[in-house]
Design a protein around this motif. Structure first.
Motif, PDB file in Angstrom:
ATOM      1  N   LEU A 265       0.815  -1.204   0.000  1.00  0.00           N
ATOM      2  CA  LEU A 265       0.000   0.000   0.000  1.00  0.00           C
ATOM      3  C   LEU A 265       0.856   1.263   0.000  1.00  0.00           C
ATOM      4  O   LEU A 265       1.874   1.345   0.682  1.00  0.00           O
ATOM      5  N   ASP A 266       0.400   2.277  -0.772  1.00  0.00           N
ATOM      6  CA  ASP A 266       1.046   3.580  -0.751  1.00  0.00           C
ATOM      7  C   ASP A 266       0.181   4.549   0.062  1.00  0.00           C
ATOM      8  O   ASP A 266      -0.787   4.149   0.704  1.00  0.00           O
ATOM      9  N   ALA A 267       0.559   5.840   0.057  1.00  0.00           N
ATOM     10  CA  ALA A 267      -0.152   6.817   0.884  1.00  0.00           C
ATOM     11  C   ALA A 267      -1.629   6.900   0.522  1.00  0.00           C
ATOM     12  O   ALA A 267      -2.499   6.989   1.402  1.00  0.00           O
ATOM     13  N   TYR A 268      -1.930   6.877  -0.778  1.00  0.00           N
ATOM     14  CA  TYR A 268      -3.321   6.947  -1.215  1.00  0.00           C
ATOM     15  C   TYR A 268      -4.116   5.739  -0.719  1.00  0.00           C
ATOM     16  O   TYR A 268      -5.252   5.867  -0.249  1.00  0.00           O
ATOM     17  N   ASP A 269      -3.509   4.554  -0.790  1.00  0.00           N
ATOM     18  CA  ASP A 269      -4.188   3.348  -0.323  1.00  0.00           C
ATOM     19  C   ASP A 269      -4.447   3.404   1.182  1.00  0.00           C
ATOM     20  O   ASP A 269      -5.492   2.971   1.669  1.00  0.00           O
ATOM     21  N   MET A 270      -3.482   3.931   1.934  1.00  0.00           N
ATOM     22  CA  MET A 270      -3.673   4.079   3.379  1.00  0.00           C
ATOM     23  C   MET A 270      -4.870   4.984   3.666  1.00  0.00           C
ATOM     24  O   MET A 270      -5.686   4.709   4.554  1.00  0.00           O
ATOM     25  N   LEU A 271      -4.968   6.081   2.913  1.00  0.00           N
ATOM     26  CA  LEU A 271      -6.102   6.981   3.095  1.00  0.00           C
ATOM     27  C   LEU A 271      -7.411   6.257   2.815  1.00  0.00           C
ATOM     28  O   LEU A 271      -8.375   6.357   3.587  1.00  0.00           O
ATOM     29  N   LEU A 272      -7.452   5.487   1.732  1.00  0.00           N
ATOM     30  CA  LEU A 272      -8.684   4.777   1.393  1.00  0.00           C
ATOM     31  C   LEU A 272      -9.096   3.804   2.493  1.00  0.00           C
ATOM     32  O   LEU A 272     -10.277   3.665   2.810  1.00  0.00           O
ATOM     33  N   ARG A 273      -8.117   3.134   3.084  1.00  0.00           N
ATOM     34  CA  ARG A 273      -8.431   2.179   4.144  1.00  0.00           C
ATOM     35  C   ARG A 273      -8.976   2.879   5.390  1.00  0.00           C
ATOM     36  O   ARG A 273      -9.724   2.285   6.164  1.00  0.00           O
ATOM     37  N   ALA A 274      -8.587   4.125   5.574  1.00  0.00           N
ATOM     38  CA  ALA A 274      -9.070   4.874   6.745  1.00  0.00           C
ATOM     39  C   ALA A 274     -10.507   5.359   6.572  1.00  0.00           C
ATOM     40  O   ALA A 274     -11.219   5.555   7.564  1.00  0.00           O
ATOM     41  N   LEU A 275     -10.945   5.573   5.331  1.00  0.00           N
ATOM     42  CA  LEU A 275     -12.213   6.267   5.102  1.00  0.00           C
ATOM     43  C   LEU A 275     -13.436   5.581   5.697  1.00  0.00           C
ATOM     44  O   LEU A 275     -14.280   6.267   6.287  1.00  0.00           O
ATOM     45  N   PRO A 276     -13.621   4.258   5.557  1.00  0.00           N
ATOM     46  CA  PRO A 276     -14.839   3.671   6.138  1.00  0.00           C
ATOM     47  C   PRO A 276     -14.982   3.954   7.631  1.00  0.00           C
ATOM     48  O   PRO A 276     -16.097   4.156   8.125  1.00  0.00           O
ATOM     49  N   ASP A 277     -13.859   3.990   8.368  1.00  0.00           N
ATOM     50  CA  ASP A 277     -13.935   4.286   9.801  1.00  0.00           C
ATOM     51  C   ASP A 277     -14.204   5.760  10.051  1.00  0.00           C
ATOM     52  O   ASP A 277     -15.038   6.114  10.903  1.00  0.00           O
ATOM     53  N   VAL A 278     -13.525   6.637   9.313  1.00  0.00           N
ATOM     54  CA  VAL A 278     -13.749   8.074   9.499  1.00  0.00           C
ATOM     55  C   VAL A 278     -15.190   8.435   9.134  1.00  0.00           C
ATOM     56  O   VAL A 278     -15.811   9.295   9.771  1.00  0.00           O
ATOM     57  N   TYR A 279     -15.739   7.752   8.134  1.00  0.00           N
ATOM     58  CA  TYR A 279     -17.101   8.039   7.673  1.00  0.00           C
ATOM     59  C   TYR A 279     -18.180   7.593   8.652  1.00  0.00           C
ATOM     60  O   TYR A 279     -19.364   7.810   8.401  1.00  0.00           O
ATOM     61  N   THR A 280     -17.817   6.970   9.768  1.00  0.00           N
ATOM     62  CA  THR A 280     -18.827   6.688  10.796  1.00  0.00           C
ATOM     63  C   THR A 280     -19.246   7.961  11.512  1.00  0.00           C
ATOM     64  O   THR A 280     -20.261   7.967  12.203  1.00  0.00           O
ATOM     65  N   PHE A 281     -18.447   9.042  11.407  1.00  0.00           N
ATOM     66  CA  PHE A 281     -18.714  10.342  12.022  1.00  0.00           C
ATOM     67  C   PHE A 281     -18.581  10.299  13.547  1.00  0.00           C
ATOM     68  O   PHE A 281     -18.939  11.262  14.212  1.00  0.00           O
ATOM     69  N   MET A 282     -18.075   9.198  14.090  1.00  0.00           N
ATOM     70  CA  MET A 282     -18.035   9.028  15.539  1.00  0.00           C
ATOM     71  C   MET A 282     -16.613   8.756  16.026  1.00  0.00           C
ATOM     72  O   MET A 282     -15.765   8.301  15.260  1.00  0.00           O
TER      73      MET A 282
END
Length: 515
Positions: A265-282
């Motif tokens: 994974l590169d930086a962009y892939d790391m960001l993508l993996r983070a999004l589902p958790d950040v998108y919980t808004f909690m």
């Protein structure tokens, strides 16, 4: 105009820097600096010249300028010692000293042959094929081609997306194509294709987004319109298509990266993996997503979008995770970094404006960030979806509702839709339309029942309607999700405007929420 030097090519129209067939990733300010130096290679460029050209006269520290110059040299495999291409002229400035060959767009107009030796870029990539004219009317070719060119231009404004230029994608015009073959020949992950059919004074336009790797359909839509003002119709369809593609591609990319090996994974892939958790808004999701965003920033420190999502995650931890000042400070720091590094990234600017508006209460700077984002990409629903919150908290209910409606019109099925739907409810509450507020608030809760403040936005109009038991039930759901919540802590943290503070806090008190 493109500039060729050594084995590099800098394309100003496509905003690409290549070495041979390899695309070199450069931050937008670094690209602008490099392009300015090359265009003005016949003279020494001063610091003031660069600040005016790249930062539009804003105050820029010597350290920031030096870091961008170093980044430009790094991209060109140059160095401060060698100064093979970018030379420092003592006490005067900089000069590009490489031999440059210019190539005008007209000289590149001859169709390129599809190339099979192109690798897939590290970031998501797309080719927009010429739309088929199904009308039997040759004049409709102009309409279809113009719309496709506008779509290519619109997609090119999405900073995280690599878009194949018109000259390459239009080599497929009039040919029966296999999407997988197109993906291999042009080196793209995704292909957008479509058709135009005119009948009388009506036109039907279809579009579908396809994964070039496996041929699966990611998105498809049909537009039936009156063919009155051709250019207005082109603009309308372009905005609709670009707005729909962005969230669908984001979802497809998240699914793709889940299948990749973690060690690749590169930086962009790391960001993508983070999004589902950040998108919980909690807070729980923010805690899981932040380490991945930190890894992305360790790989790419100037990654504006990663700074933007980190700002959002820390804002979530601050407002719904205990109001700890360290999270407020980190949210602000990442937000300002997103603005510094993200001059050309609408999503990064939207996240920055949202965070600054809520944790620093600087509505002027937040509005500037939103305005800049919309100037870059008027079809980015993300900007409206985030911008509506600080606008509503400032007391401007009418503008907040208008932004919410625009966000949902541009991208009705986006994961972000619970925010504009909820703010429509909050805005109607501020305007005294309590029944409409309850209807919108319930829809928002259905979209994301785990997002705590949605229940607060619903409790307020229920209380004003005298439906106290329902209001208290909504308040209890908020407290179950966010045990730290207090009316005073929340309203001070997000900067509820004095003009609406009494109305908001009074209704929440009626709903039984703690002071």
């Amino acid at each position: 105009m493109s500039y060729h030097f050594e084995d590099f090519a800098l394309d100003g129209e496509r905003r690409e820097l290549r070495r041979g067939n390899d695309l070199i990733s450069v931050e937008p300010q670094v690209f602008d600096l490099l392009q300015y130096l090359i265009r003005n290679r016949d003279r020494v460029v001063s610091k003031d010249d660069l600040v005016d050209a790249v930062w539009q006269g804003r105050i820029v520290s010597d350290a920031t300028l030096a870091s961008r110059v170093n980044a430009a040299r790094t991209a060109l495999k140059d160095s401060g010692e060698e100064q093979r291409l970018i030379r420092t002229i003592l006490r005067r400035g900089l000069r590009f000293v490489g031999a440059v060959r210019e190539e005008h767009a007209a000289a590149k107009a001859a169709p390129e042959q599809p190339r099979s030796d192109l690798g897939i870029p590290a970031r998501p990539s797309i080719a927009v094929l010429p739309f088929q004219n199904m009308s039997g009317d040759p004049e409709q070719d102009y309409f279809a081609d113009g719309m496709v060119e506008d779509i290519i231009t619109g997609l090119s404004r999405i900073r995280w997306l690599f878009v194949i230029a018109r000259n390459s994608s239009f080599t497929y015009k009039g040919r029966a194509v296999d999407v997988k073959q197109v993906g291999r020949e042009l080196g793209v992950r995704y292909v957008l294709e479509g058709s135009v059919r005119k009948a009388g004074n009506r036109v039907r336009i279809t579009g579908q987004l396809i994964d070039a790797d496996d041929g699966s359909n990611i998105w498809a839509e049909r537009y039936d319109r009156e063919l009155t003002d051709v250019f207005a119709l082109q603009d309308e369809i372009t905005v609709s298509v670009v707005a729909a593609i962005e969230p669908n591609l984001r979802r497809a990319e998240i699914e793709r990266v889940r299948r990749d090996r973690p060690d690749s994974l590169d930086a962009y892939d790391m960001l993508l993996r983070a999004l589902p958790d950040v998108y919980t808004f909690m807070p729980q999701g923010a805690v899981k997503g932040l380490p991945l965003l930190h890894q992305a920033l360790a790989i790419e420190p100037d990654y504006a979008l990663a700074h933007g999502f980190a700002a959002w995650a820390h804002q979530t931890l601050f407002i719904r995770g205990g109001l700890r000042s360290e999270h407020r400070d980190k949210a602000a720091r990442h937000a300002h970094a997103a603005i510094e590094h993200g001059a050309g990234d609408a999503m990064a600017l939207a996240l920055a404006g949202f965070t600054i508006g809520l944790v620093e209460h600087d509505r002027r700077l937040a509005d500037e960030a939103f305005s800049q984002a919309l100037a870059l990409s008027a079809s980015c629903a993300f900007v409206y979806a985030f911008g509506c919150v600080p606008v509503a908290y400032s007391g401007d209910a009418a503008r907040a509702i208008a932004w919410c409606e625009q966000a949902m019109r541009l991208s009705p099925l986006d994961a972000m839709s619970c925010i504009p739907q909820g703010v429509i409810g909050f805005g109607n509450f501020l305007s005294g339309r309590y029944e409409q507020a309850v209807t919108a608030g319930r829809r928002a809760v259905e979209m994301n029942p785990g997002f705590s403040i949605l229940h607060g936005w619903l409790a307020a109009p229920l209380a004003r309607l005298g439906r106290i038991e329902e209001a208290k039930a909504a308040g209890a759901r908020l407290m179950a999700l966010d045990p730290h919540f207090t009316i005073g802590g929340w309203s001070a943290a997000v900067g509820i405007a004095p003009s609406i503070l009494g109305e908001v806090t009074g209704a929440m008190q009626l709903a039984g929420l703690p002071d």
